[in-house]
Motif scaffolding. Sequence first.
Motif, PDB file in Angstrom:
ATOM      1  N   TRP A  23       0.842  -1.201   0.000  1.00 20.91           N
ATOM      2  CA  TRP A  23       0.000   0.000   0.000  1.00 20.91           C
ATOM      3  C   TRP A  23       0.882   1.259   0.000  1.00 20.91           C
ATOM      4  O   TRP A  23       0.644   2.195  -0.767  1.00 20.91           O
ATOM      5  CB  TRP A  23      -0.912  -0.008   1.234  1.00 20.91           C
ATOM      6  CG  TRP A  23      -1.631   1.281   1.446  1.00 20.91           C
ATOM      7  CD1 TRP A  23      -2.786   1.689   0.856  1.00 20.91           C
ATOM      8  CD2 TRP A  23      -1.219   2.353   2.303  1.00 20.91           C
ATOM      9  NE1 TRP A  23      -3.125   2.946   1.304  1.00 20.91           N
ATOM     10  CE2 TRP A  23      -2.174   3.378   2.191  1.00 20.91           C
ATOM     11  CE3 TRP A  23      -0.145   2.541   3.164  1.00 20.91           C
ATOM     12  CZ2 TRP A  23      -2.089   4.563   2.905  1.00 20.91           C
ATOM     13  CZ3 TRP A  23      -0.057   3.730   3.862  1.00 20.91           C
ATOM     14  CH2 TRP A  23      -1.022   4.724   3.724  1.00 20.91           C
ATOM     15  N   PHE A  24       1.903   1.261   0.874  1.00 19.47           N
ATOM     16  CA  PHE A  24       2.775   2.419   0.997  1.00 19.47           C
ATOM     17  C   PHE A  24       3.516   2.689  -0.303  1.00 19.47           C
ATOM     18  O   PHE A  24       3.591   3.832  -0.771  1.00 19.47           O
ATOM     19  CB  PHE A  24       3.764   2.197   2.143  1.00 19.47           C
ATOM     20  CG  PHE A  24       4.601   3.402   2.463  1.00 19.47           C
ATOM     21  CD1 PHE A  24       4.061   4.485   3.114  1.00 19.47           C
ATOM     22  CD2 PHE A  24       5.943   3.446   2.092  1.00 19.47           C
ATOM     23  CE1 PHE A  24       4.834   5.605   3.403  1.00 19.47           C
ATOM     24  CE2 PHE A  24       6.717   4.552   2.377  1.00 19.47           C
ATOM     25  CZ  PHE A  24       6.160   5.636   3.035  1.00 19.47           C
ATOM     26  N   ARG A  25       4.043   1.651  -0.920  1.00 20.36           N
ATOM     27  CA  ARG A  25       4.766   1.812  -2.180  1.00 20.36           C
ATOM     28  C   ARG A  25       3.845   2.331  -3.288  1.00 20.36           C
ATOM     29  O   ARG A  25       4.251   3.154  -4.114  1.00 20.36           O
ATOM     30  CB  ARG A  25       5.418   0.500  -2.591  1.00 20.36           C
ATOM     31  CG  ARG A  25       6.602   0.134  -1.717  1.00 20.36           C
ATOM     32  CD  ARG A  25       7.173  -1.234  -2.067  1.00 20.36           C
ATOM     33  NE  ARG A  25       8.234  -1.603  -1.155  1.00 20.36           N
ATOM     34  CZ  ARG A  25       9.512  -1.262  -1.311  1.00 20.36           C
ATOM     35  NH1 ARG A  25       9.878  -0.556  -2.366  1.00 20.36           N
ATOM     36  NH2 ARG A  25      10.420  -1.634  -0.434  1.00 20.36           N
ATOM     37  N   ALA A  26       2.586   1.882  -3.283  1.00 22.84           N
ATOM     38  CA  ALA A  26       1.621   2.365  -4.277  1.00 22.84           C
ATOM     39  C   ALA A  26       1.330   3.850  -4.062  1.00 22.84           C
ATOM     40  O   ALA A  26       1.216   4.613  -5.036  1.00 22.84           O
ATOM     41  CB  ALA A  26       0.330   1.553  -4.210  1.00 22.84           C
ATOM     42  N   LYS A  27       1.208   4.277  -2.805  1.00 23.43           N
ATOM     43  CA  LYS A  27       0.971   5.695  -2.520  1.00 23.43           C
ATOM     44  C   LYS A  27       2.151   6.547  -2.987  1.00 23.43           C
ATOM     45  O   LYS A  27       1.954   7.622  -3.563  1.00 23.43           O
ATOM     46  CB  LYS A  27       0.740   5.913  -1.020  1.00 23.43           C
ATOM     47  CG  LYS A  27      -0.509   5.267  -0.475  1.00 23.43           C
ATOM     48  CD  LYS A  27      -1.770   5.870  -1.018  1.00 23.43           C
ATOM     49  CE  LYS A  27      -2.228   6.995  -0.166  1.00 23.43           C
ATOM     50  NZ  LYS A  27      -3.493   7.590  -0.591  1.00 23.43           N
ATOM     51  N   ILE A  28       3.359   6.075  -2.744  1.00 25.79           N
ATOM     52  CA  ILE A  28       4.552   6.816  -3.162  1.00 25.79           C
ATOM     53  C   ILE A  28       4.621   6.890  -4.688  1.00 25.79           C
ATOM     54  O   ILE A  28       4.884   7.959  -5.257  1.00 25.79           O
ATOM     55  CB  ILE A  28       5.833   6.167  -2.600  1.00 25.79           C
ATOM     56  CG1 ILE A  28       5.853   6.227  -1.072  1.00 25.79           C
ATOM     57  CG2 ILE A  28       7.078   6.796  -3.191  1.00 25.79           C
ATOM     58  CD1 ILE A  28       5.855   7.623  -0.496  1.00 25.79           C
ATOM     59  N   ALA A  29       4.357   5.783  -5.353  1.00 21.02           N
ATOM     60  CA  ALA A  29       4.387   5.773  -6.822  1.00 21.02           C
ATOM     61  C   ALA A  29       3.355   6.746  -7.383  1.00 21.02           C
ATOM     62  O   ALA A  29       3.633   7.485  -8.335  1.00 21.02           O
ATOM     63  CB  ALA A  29       4.137   4.364  -7.347  1.00 21.02           C
TER      64      ALA A  29
END
Length: 64
Positions: A23-29
């Motif tokens: 989830w966190f990586r998707a938000k950053i992307a």
Amino acid sequence: MTKLSPIESEFETTEEADAYDAWFRAKIAAALASTKPTIPHDEVMAETRALIQAKRDAAARLAG
């Protein structure tokens, strides 16, 4: 399901940790790909200082 130690992780299982990481990586992307205009640092800090001061003022009024 692998249990994690509360001393080593804020998550109870590796599945929870992996889900949060995804989830966190998707938000950053999404943030990096965003075309929305940026907000200058000084403007954000001024708004934050005003919010903190408003909270302090409200707390002082409640305290008497």
